[in-house]
Design a protein around this motif. Sequence first.
Motif, PDB file in Angstrom:
ATOM      1  N   GLY A 183       0.784  -1.177   0.168  1.00  0.00           N
ATOM      2  CA  GLY A 183       0.126   0.056   0.091  1.00  0.00           C
ATOM      3  C   GLY A 183       1.291   1.420   0.424  1.00  0.00           C
ATOM      4  N   VAL A 184       2.232   0.822   0.346  1.00  0.00           N
ATOM      5  CA  VAL A 184       2.605   2.529   0.667  1.00  0.00           C
ATOM      6  C   VAL A 184       3.426   2.422  -1.238  1.00  0.00           C
ATOM      7  N   THR A 185       3.519   2.267  -2.031  1.00  0.00           N
ATOM      8  CA  THR A 185       4.280   2.607  -3.526  1.00  0.00           C
ATOM      9  C   THR A 185       3.178   3.318  -4.183  1.00  0.00           C
ATOM     10  N   GLY A 186       1.524   3.621  -3.755  1.00  0.00           N
ATOM     11  CA  GLY A 186       1.908   4.938  -4.240  1.00  0.00           C
ATOM     12  C   GLY A 186       1.252   6.016  -3.593  1.00  0.00           C
ATOM     13  N   GLY A 187       1.554   5.726  -1.659  1.00  0.00           N
ATOM     14  CA  GLY A 187       1.516   6.871  -1.068  1.00  0.00           C
ATOM     15  C   GLY A 187       3.022   7.214  -1.083  1.00  0.00           C
ATOM     16  N   SER A 188       3.910   6.641  -1.623  1.00  0.00           N
ATOM     17  CA  SER A 188       5.473   7.409  -1.300  1.00  0.00           C
ATOM     18  C   SER A 188       5.375   8.193  -2.892  1.00  0.00           C
ATOM     19  N   LEU A 189       4.843   8.309  -3.312  1.00  0.00           N
ATOM     20  CA  LEU A 189       4.513   8.852  -4.604  1.00  0.00           C
ATOM     21  C   LEU A 189       4.132  10.280  -4.425  1.00  0.00           C
ATOM     22  N   VAL A 190       3.178  10.208  -3.590  1.00  0.00           N
ATOM     23  CA  VAL A 190       2.557  11.606  -3.382  1.00  0.00           C
ATOM     24  C   VAL A 190       3.093  12.787  -2.947  1.00  0.00           C
ATOM     25  N   PRO A 191       4.340  12.585  -2.264  1.00  0.00           N
ATOM     26  CA  PRO A 191       5.258  13.601  -2.008  1.00  0.00           C
ATOM     27  C   PRO A 191       5.856  14.305  -3.152  1.00  0.00           C
ATOM     28  N   LEU A 192       6.092  12.952  -3.511  1.00  0.00           N
ATOM     29  CA  LEU A 192       6.889  12.992  -4.970  1.00  0.00           C
ATOM     30  C   LEU A 192       5.986  14.293  -5.857  1.00  0.00           C
ATOM     31  N   LEU A 193       4.817  13.214  -5.987  1.00  0.00           N
ATOM     32  CA  LEU A 193       4.505  14.433  -7.400  1.00  0.00           C
ATOM     33  C   LEU A 193       3.658  15.253  -7.079  1.00  0.00           C
ATOM     34  N   THR A 194       3.366  15.638  -5.765  1.00  0.00           N
ATOM     35  CA  THR A 194       3.017  16.778  -5.248  1.00  0.00           C
ATOM     36  C   THR A 194       3.358  18.002  -4.894  1.00  0.00           C
ATOM     37  N   LEU A 195       4.801  17.821  -3.919  1.00  0.00           N
ATOM     38  CA  LEU A 195       5.584  18.739  -3.854  1.00  0.00           C
ATOM     39  C   LEU A 195       7.288  18.924  -4.058  1.00  0.00           C
ATOM     40  N   GLY A 196       7.473  18.429  -4.862  1.00  0.00           N
ATOM     41  CA  GLY A 196       8.481  17.713  -5.671  1.00  0.00           C
ATOM     42  C   GLY A 196       9.560  17.197  -4.618  1.00  0.00           C
ATOM     43  N   VAL A 197       9.309  16.438  -3.414  1.00  0.00           N
ATOM     44  CA  VAL A 197      10.338  15.835  -3.053  1.00  0.00           C
ATOM     45  C   VAL A 197       9.984  14.661  -2.660  1.00  0.00           C
ATOM     46  N   PRO A 198      10.825  13.697  -2.288  1.00  0.00           N
ATOM     47  CA  PRO A 198      11.018  12.801  -1.808  1.00  0.00           C
ATOM     48  C   PRO A 198      10.950  12.102  -1.378  1.00  0.00           C
ATOM     49  N   GLY A 199       9.569  11.349  -0.652  1.00  0.00           N
ATOM     50  CA  GLY A 199       8.947  10.506   0.469  1.00  0.00           C
ATOM     51  C   GLY A 199      10.048   9.355   0.964  1.00  0.00           C
ATOM     52  N   ASP A 200      10.556   7.964   0.066  1.00  0.00           N
ATOM     53  CA  ASP A 200      11.220   8.451   0.434  1.00  0.00           C
ATOM     54  C   ASP A 200      12.601   7.745  -0.338  1.00  0.00           C
ATOM     55  N   ALA A 201      13.369   6.824  -0.057  1.00  0.00           N
ATOM     56  CA  ALA A 201      14.637   6.382  -0.532  1.00  0.00           C
ATOM     57  C   ALA A 201      14.393   6.304  -1.956  1.00  0.00           C
ATOM     58  N   VAL A 202      13.731   5.158  -2.372  1.00  0.00           N
ATOM     59  CA  VAL A 202      12.755   4.792  -3.804  1.00  0.00           C
ATOM     60  C   VAL A 202      12.096   6.356  -4.485  1.00  0.00           C
ATOM     61  N   SER A 203      12.014   6.765  -3.843  1.00  0.00           N
ATOM     62  CA  SER A 203      10.939   7.610  -4.645  1.00  0.00           C
ATOM     63  C   SER A 203      12.577   8.739  -5.009  1.00  0.00           C
ATOM     64  N   ALA A 204      13.843   9.031  -3.885  1.00  0.00           N
ATOM     65  CA  ALA A 204      14.865  10.010  -4.202  1.00  0.00           C
ATOM     66  C   ALA A 204      15.090   9.874  -5.641  1.00  0.00           C
ATOM     67  N   VAL A 205      15.012   8.594  -5.491  1.00  0.00           N
ATOM     68  CA  VAL A 205      15.950   7.747  -7.213  1.00  0.00           C
ATOM     69  C   VAL A 205      15.228   8.259  -8.548  1.00  0.00           C
ATOM     70  N   LEU A 206      13.491   7.902  -8.210  1.00  0.00           N
ATOM     71  CA  LEU A 206      12.520   8.632  -9.408  1.00  0.00           C
ATOM     72  C   LEU A 206      12.417   9.953  -9.144  1.00  0.00           C
ATOM     73  N   LEU A 207      12.900  10.806  -8.325  1.00  0.00           N
ATOM     74  CA  LEU A 207      13.127  12.016  -8.617  1.00  0.00           C
ATOM     75  C   LEU A 207      14.688  12.398  -8.933  1.00  0.00           C
ATOM     76  N   GLY A 208      15.148  11.376  -9.128  1.00  0.00           N
ATOM     77  CA  GLY A 208      16.312  12.198  -9.895  1.00  0.00           C
ATOM     78  C   GLY A 208      16.053  11.580 -10.976  1.00  0.00           C
ATOM     79  N   ALA A 209      15.971  10.233 -12.013  1.00  0.00           N
ATOM     80  CA  ALA A 209      14.966  10.299 -13.487  1.00  0.00           C
ATOM     81  C   ALA A 209      14.634  11.271 -13.766  1.00  0.00           C
ATOM     82  N   LEU A 210      13.301  11.665 -12.686  1.00  0.00           N
ATOM     83  CA  LEU A 210      12.341  12.676 -13.694  1.00  0.00           C
ATOM     84  C   LEU A 210      13.222  13.303 -14.023  1.00  0.00           C
ATOM     85  N   ILE A 211      14.237  14.724 -13.105  1.00  0.00           N
ATOM     86  CA  ILE A 211      15.031  15.649 -13.095  1.00  0.00           C
ATOM     87  C   ILE A 211      15.919  15.208 -14.218  1.00  0.00           C
ATOM     88  N   VAL A 212      16.784  13.723 -14.849  1.00  0.00           N
ATOM     89  CA  VAL A 212      17.018  13.799 -16.053  1.00  0.00           C
ATOM     90  C   VAL A 212      16.146  13.943 -16.799  1.00  0.00           C
TER      91      VAL A 212
END
Lengths: 148, 308, 499
Positions: free
Chosen positions: C308-337
């Motif tokens: 259940g966490v998988t969707g939730g952890s994308l919330v801060p990433l997609l709405t605030l632009g900050v990573p919610g956990d280590a995985v979304s930190a990498v996703l943030l990097g991927a988006l920026i790249v």
Amino acid sequence: MFNRNIFFPSLMILFSIIALVLISQFPEPRYQDAPVGADFFPSVIAVLQIIICSVLIIQYKRSDKATKEKPLISSHAIFGFTLLIGYATLITFVGYLLASLIGFTYYLMYHRIKKPSYYIIAWIFVFAIYFLFSEVFIISLPEGLLFY
Amino acid sequence: MKKLLKTAIISAGLIMSASSFAADYPSKNIRLIVPFGAGGGTDAVGRTLANSAKDVLGTSISVMNRTGGAGAVGMSFGAQQRPDGYTLTVVTREIASLPQMGLMQNTADDFKLIRMVNLDPAVILVPADSPFNTVNDLVAEAKKNPGKVKFASTAAPNFYLMALEQAQDIKLNAVPYNGASEAIPSVLGKHTQVTMVTPGEAIAQLRSGQLKALGVMSKERISYIPDVPTLIEQGMDVTTGTWRGIGAPKDTPDEIIEILGNAFDKAMASAQFKDFMAKGAMTIHPLKAQEFTGFVKQDEKTLSKFIK
Amino acid sequence: MMDYLLTGFASAFSMAVFPVLVFGVLGGVILGALPGLTATMGVAILLPFTFGMDATPALVMLIGVYIGGIYGGSIAAILLKTPGTPASAATVLDGHTMAIKGLAAKALSIAAVASFIGGLISTIVLIAVAPILADFALRFNAPEYFALALFGLTIIASVSAASIWKGLLAGTIGLLVAMVGLDPISSVPRFTFGVMDLYSGINIIPVLIGLFAISEALNQLEKMSSNQQDIPPKFDYKLLSFSDFKKILPTSVKSGLIGTSIGSVPGAGADISAFACYNEAKRVAKNPEEFGKGSMHGLAAAESGNNGVTGGSLVPLLTLGVPGDAVSAVLLGALIVQGLTPGPLLFTQNPEIVYGIFSSMIVANIVMLIIGFLGIRFFCRIIEVPKILMIPIIIFLSIIGAYAINNSMFDVGIAIFFGVLGFILNKMDVPSSPILLAIILGPMAETNLRKSLIMYEGSWSFLYDRPIALAFILFAIFSVYSTVKLKKKQRLAAEKAAI
């Protein structure tokens, strides 16, 4: 007589007391003054641990003590410990690949396994993991001090 | 015992291979130690640079994350490897600060610094609807109510903040957070009033307008945020920021440093790396070995003013 | 929005995206199942490979690894009692017990279904109310995190099967272990004895590997050698039935929702969520005494909770632009790249990417379910591998896993130490899960309490003047109360039975 239900909590109490002594020797922080310092949490936990262990000892003394006990450590467990430590030491010197081959073979010989198929499966496994890590995941496995 | 054996083996290896070193370098894979976790900014820069440099060197570079102690563990580990050019380390500003704080045994002197990669200034950020519009507003408030303005600090101690505090003789209430990814939401949620991070760390919030930049702490304006004035423009002579570079153990032969330096120059000039840095709003600052070493010495001096 | 979703689905099934999605999920399942290799690591390793890819397939592959990785952890947890990631530690409690009873196939199918439900709900909530969740997440700061951690620590009581006091002892041991390293607020070294490797504290993954995998291997080794082997259960390939599905559905849905909320808060992840959902399922269960003895509800709650966490952890990433956990930190990097700006702008500037991600997440969850079911027969074979070969394989994998997480032999030492410790504690009936929970939550509680005190300049008023913090503190009190009441009831029942 050695009684683990008394000995173990007592040992933990001793650890907590050592922890409390160590806590009293923490250096003063230089950069951040905080209302609750670095020593607050560990002290609370150590004291809690002493209380919990005391309760465990009292609980045991009050119980009927008739429970049958499994032996704490058998010779097989000792074999397990040595295998672990030996394997880890071997890795630091000769690296993952050799250490695993030696470790696995030794383990099978210790258990007097005669079937060659077991040895072959074991070796294939070791190489498969090596391949998986170094080629697929690109994670470098320990190479050992002697060879790199 | 183990250490002794290690030294013996290393020195034996040195004698054996010293003569044939540079001629056929590199003849096997190179390891690049990143002293921070996979997925962070330093990791991404390291991996991208490794990716660009491998084509130039013609050998693959595997990235190895060795985390701990705010970079101390990885950088110390890197400094103690065999000086054969096959183990390189990403060095960060912590190499200048941690040893002075007594939190790391090795210093920049234990490395031969090869190239500086990037230099990013700190930006002072407040929420979009904050009453502060310039750094002077912030300083005035801090002078009026010393120790009351809540500052989301990305690390403890925070040298960005200390630079401003010392120059303007003010004091903020620094609440320590674990990096920009915690400090930024804290400011967005108005739990704290102000923070300082690098442009790359806040580029998403700056573009969307959730955060407002009061000033950038560099000598000149930054191309990614051209509208943000420097602190110098606002009458305060304060500059600070963070940097990253590549180093090798200090006994690495100069010829190898030369080969690597040239390779990293090309890698940093490659389209892929430039593109990556531009998208991440990071500023490439390719200093040569000598200038880089001088820069680090200077930074050590600057930091020593904050570390009493 | 619907248009975008439909286009998203079309692209998820396109030739450019679908193969990498399947590859990502499958790779994630394998990575997650191996001890020491986590979803975070998989995503970070793959990141440079995405530089040359288009935005959608790149992100889809990484998200596939994430979703697959969290599920993969539970396979090893159920079959071998060796959770691949901290997120599956709660799965061991009931999943492995079911496998011992011969219900491995059923346990695996429940895990797959519950993970799917958790992941799906999480994605739907993400699509529907991401901005609301973002607002909720922003209200979280030090006081709230402290209260959340405090609440989490009360779960120790409910996962301590035999004796609450022994569970609490395990908790304090874990908390003391968590204190090792530089103090996160004032950088004072604590219990480090000058050892550099201890400055950053004790890494949770080697501890997990030691406490669960290595101690279990030692345990099996002893049993096997002393001929006290468990009688191999009559093996049953029966999957979950429709009536089982109906039974676990409410638990899974609820856990999926709890997981989404926990995931949406930066800094709280799948490990905490799995335990919190387990605790909640046990609290409301009709037969709480079954928990820990092979309860389907316990397994479903833990599995749905961590996915259940998988969707939730994308919330801060997609709405605030900050990573919610280590995985979304990498996703943030991927988006920026990829030249994209994570955060609210993404919805207006690149809606096709956002909805592409959303629809791919739904597809990835379906793929995970299919892989899960197709794999059951194959996974179950693992149980049939002779113990004498399986034990060294677990030991070697554990040691490599402990090494790989940080390329450090020191971590291998930590894993061995905790392996032996776990083995001995096991003999003393001291449970292992509380140690893990305490190591996860201890630093969170301490750091945030001290941070709160700095923010409030020494005042403790944050404990009652912030509604969310107050709510969690009340939850914590209630959680302790209901566990104590339950234990009392059990004791009375036992006494009655004795008479």
